[in-house]
Design an enzyme around this catalytic site. Structure first.
Site, mmCIF file in Angstrom:
data_model
loop_
_atom_site.group_PDB
_atom_site.id
_atom_site.type_symbol
_atom_site.label_atom_id
_atom_site.label_comp_id
_atom_site.label_asym_id
_atom_site.label_seq_id
_atom_site.Cartn_x
_atom_site.Cartn_y
_atom_site.Cartn_z
ATOM 1 C CB CYS A 1 17.500 -2.464 34.560
ATOM 2 S SG CYS A 1 16.098 -1.557 33.937
ATOM 3 N N GLY A 2 20.353 -3.509 33.836
ATOM 4 C CA GLY A 2 21.648 -3.862 34.394
ATOM 5 C C GLY A 2 22.233 -2.637 35.058
#
Lengths: 295, 228
Positions: free
Chosen positions: A2-3
Site C-alpha cells: 500500500c501507498g
C-alpha cells in the site's frame, strides 16, 4: 504493501492546484498499490449545506425521491460510479435516516460540510482520472493506493475510510486486534460496512472524537489501544494528522514548506510539489502524533 | 566526468553502465542528476569510481557496494549501503531505516540522522552518523563499528554479538545483552580514526561512551530463555 499520501495546503491561493498535485502523488504510488485507489478532498463548502458522496447506479432518481421525502432540495453531481448529493445541513440526519430505510443498497462513502470521497478498483491514475481529481480544488486531502492483504479487492475495501462527518483515514499496514476492537465499537454503537481492519481504525478515531477528544488526542489513544502495523494519515474538516506505530514498520516521509505539508510512503511521490527543493524533509518519528489545523 | 540525467536516462541503464566498469575500467567520476528519490541507484558497484548523486535517493541506494565511493547530496530511503562489502558511502542528508544493514565492510557516513534499525545485523561495516539514530539500531550486530555523535533510540544493540558502538549523546535504552563498556586507548584510537575519516573535527573521543555485548546470550542457556 500500500501507498499513502496526504497534502495540507497552508497557502489558500494554492487551493486550485490541489487536485493536480494529489493526482500526481497518487500516480507515483502505483508501484505500492495497483489493486485499487481512493482519495478524499476537502473542497469548497457552502454555508449551511451538506455533501454526501454516494455510490449507487441510479443516484439521480434516488435523490429526487429523497428531496421529496425530506422536503428540501437535493442536487446531484455525478462523477463516474459516485455522486455527490448536496442538501441543507439541517436535513442531513433526516436524509441519512430516509436513505437507510428506503435505499439500503446506496453506499455513503463519506459525508460532511467539506469532504468528498471517491474510491474504485483499478490503477491509481485511472481512478483519479475517472473521478476528475485533477479538476478538483481543495484545502487538504488524503489518498491511498491499495495492495490488499487483510480483505478482498473490492470498491468498498478500498481506502480512504470515513466513519464520521468530515472524517477520513488511510492506512498502510495491518492491525492484529481489529476483531476485538470492532466488537467493542459495535457495543458502543458504531456501524461498520466492511470487514476491513482499516475501517475499524477509522471507527475507533470517530468514537474517540465523538467522546470529546481532539484528533491529536484520539491518535494518542490509538497508540495504546491499536495493535499491529500502521502508518495512518487522517483528515478532518479543518485538520490533518499523521501517526506511525511504535516500531515504524511502514515507511513514511514528510515535507513542509511555508505553503504546504505533505506526506507520502516514499519521497518519490513528493518530487512534483512546488518548493520541494527548499522544503524541510523528515521522517515522522515512531509513536509520535503530528497534527496540523487550518485556522 | 560523466554526467547522467535520470530525467532522460533510466536508472537500469545507469546501473548497467556502472556495472560495466567492474570488468572494463573507464570513467572514474560520475555525476547523477535528477535522482528524485528513485530506488536502487548505484547498486552493486565493483570499481574504484566516485558517483555523486545530486539530490535525494530512494531505497537501497549504493547497496552491495564494493570499492566505489558514492556521495548522495540529499536524503536516502530505506537500506542505504545495505550489504556493502567495501568502499565509502556518504549521505549528506538523513537516512531512513536499516542504513548499512548486514554490511560486511566499507565506511558509511551519514551527515544527518538515521532512523530505526541503523546497522541492523552489521557484519564488519564502519558507520558514522553525525546526528542521531532511531530505535533497534545495531540489532544483532556481529562485527564492525557504529559511531553516533547524537543520541540513540530505544533498545540499542539488542542481541548484539561483537560489534562496537560509540555514542556521544543519550541512549534511550539498551537492548538485551548490550552493556556500556570501558573506553580504552585502543578504542580511543579507533574512534579518532573513524571521526577523522568522516571529516569530523572538534569532537573529543572521551565525549563518547562505548557499548558492546555482555556475551550472555551467545550460547543457549535455559536461564536466558525469556530473553531470546
Amino acid at each position: 504493501m500500500c501507498g499513502i499520501v496526504g497534502l495540507f495546503l497552508k497557502n489558500k491561493a494554492m487551493e486550485p492546484q490541489f487536485g493536480p498535485l494529489l493526482a500526481e502523488m497518487l500516480g507515483v504510488m502505483t508501484d505500492r498499490g495497483p489493486d485499487s485507489a481512493g482519495f478524499a478532498v476537502y473542497g469548497e463548502k457552502a454555508p449551511g449545506s451538506w455533501k454526501m458522496t454516494v455510490r449507487h447506479d441510479h443516484a439521480a432518481s434516488v435523490a429526487a425521491a429523497l428531496a421529496q421525502a425530506i422536503g428540501a432540495p437535493v442536487t446531484v453531481t455525478a462523477r463516474d460510479s459516485h455522486s455527490v448529493l448536496t442538501l441543507p445541513e439541517t436535513h442531513q440526519a433526516l436524509a441519512r435516516e430516509w436513505l437507510a430505510a428506503n435505499c439500503p443498497e446506496m453506499t455513503i462513502c463519506g459525508d460532511g460540510r467539506s469532504i468528498e470521497l471517491y474510491k474504485e478498483i483499478g490503477l491509481p491514475a485511472q481512478v483519479a482520472d475517472r473521478f476528475g481529481l485533477r479538476a478538483m480544488a481543495g484545502s487538504h486531502g488524503i489518498g491511498h493506493t491499495r495492495m490488499a492483504t487483510e480483505s478482498a479487492v473490492t470498491t468498498a475495501g478500498a481506502h480512504p475510510f470515513s466513519t464520521g462527518p468530515d472524517q477520513c483515514l488511510v492506512h498502510n499496514g495491518s492491525l492484529s486486534n481489529h476483531a476485538s476492537l470492532r466488537r467493542m465499537l459495535i457495543r458502543e454503537g458504531m456501524h461498520f460496512s466492511t470487514d476491513n481492519d482499516s475501517e475499524v481504525a477509522a471507527g475507533y478515531l470517530t468514537w474517540k472524537m465523538a467522546g470529546g477528544a481532539t484528533l491529536a488526542q484520539a491518535l494518542e489513544a490509538a497508540l495504546t489501544d491499536l495493535d499491529g502495523f500502521y502508518t495512518f494519515v487522517v483528515g478532518t474538516e479543518t485538520g490533518f494528522a499523521v501517526v506511525r506505530d511504535p516500531i515504524s514498520c511502514k515507511p513514511a516521509v514528510m515535507a513542509e514548506t511555508d505553503d504546504l505539508v505533505a506526506f507520502a510512503s516514499e519521497y518519490r511521490a513528493l518530487t512534483g510539489l512546488p518548493g520541494i527543493a527548499g522544503a524541510s524533509i523528515f521522517e515522522p518519528e515512531p509513536a509520535r502524533v503530528y497534527a496540523w489545523e487550518h485556522a | 566526468m560523466e554526467v547522467v540525467d535520470l530525467s532522460v536516462t533510466g536508472k537500469t541503464a545507469l546501473n548497467q553502465r556502472l556495472h560495466h566498469l567492474a570488468h572494463h575500467p573507464g570513467e572514474a567520476h560520475w555525476r547523477v542528476l535528477n535522482p528524485d528519490g528513485q530506488h536502487s541507484l548505484a547498486v552493486g558497484l565493483d570499481a574504484p569510481i566516485t558517483v555523486e548523486i545530486a539530490g535525494h535517493a530512494g531505497y537501497y541506494c549504493a547497496g552491495m557496494n564494493k570499492q566505489a565511493t558514492v556521495i548522495v547530496e540529499g536524503n536516502v530511503g530505506v537500506g542505504v549501503a545495505e550489504n556493502m562489502m567495501s568502499g565509502t558511502v556518504h549521505v549528506r542528508g538523513d537516512a531512513s531505516q536499516a542504513a548499512g544493514a548486514t554490511a560486511h565492510g566499507g565506511l558509511l557516513i551519514i551527515d544527518g540522522n538515521a532512523s530505526a534499525r541503523c546497522g541492523i545485523s552489521m557484519k564488519g561495516i564502519n558507520i558514522v552518523v553525525k546526528g542521531s539514530i532511531g530505535h533497534m539500531s545495531a540489532f544483532m550486530a556481529q562485527a564492525g563499528t557504529l559511531v553516533v555523535l547524537g543520541d540513540a533510540g530505544d533498545a540499542l544493540g539488542d542481541s548484539i554479538y561483537e560489534a562496537r558502538i560509540y555514542v556521544r549523546g543519550q541512549v534511550q535504552s539498551q537492548g538485551a545483552d548490550c552493556i556500556a563498556k570501558e573506553l580504552r586507548d585502543e578504542h580511543r584510537a579507533e574512534l579518532a580514526s573513524l571521526l577523522s575519516q568522516a571529516g569530523v573535527t572538534g569532537v573529543a573521543v572521551d565525549e563518547f561512551r562505548r557499548y558492546g555485548s555482555a556475551r550472555n546470550l551467545y550460547s543457549f542457556h535455559v536461564d536466558n530463555a525469556s530473553q531470546y
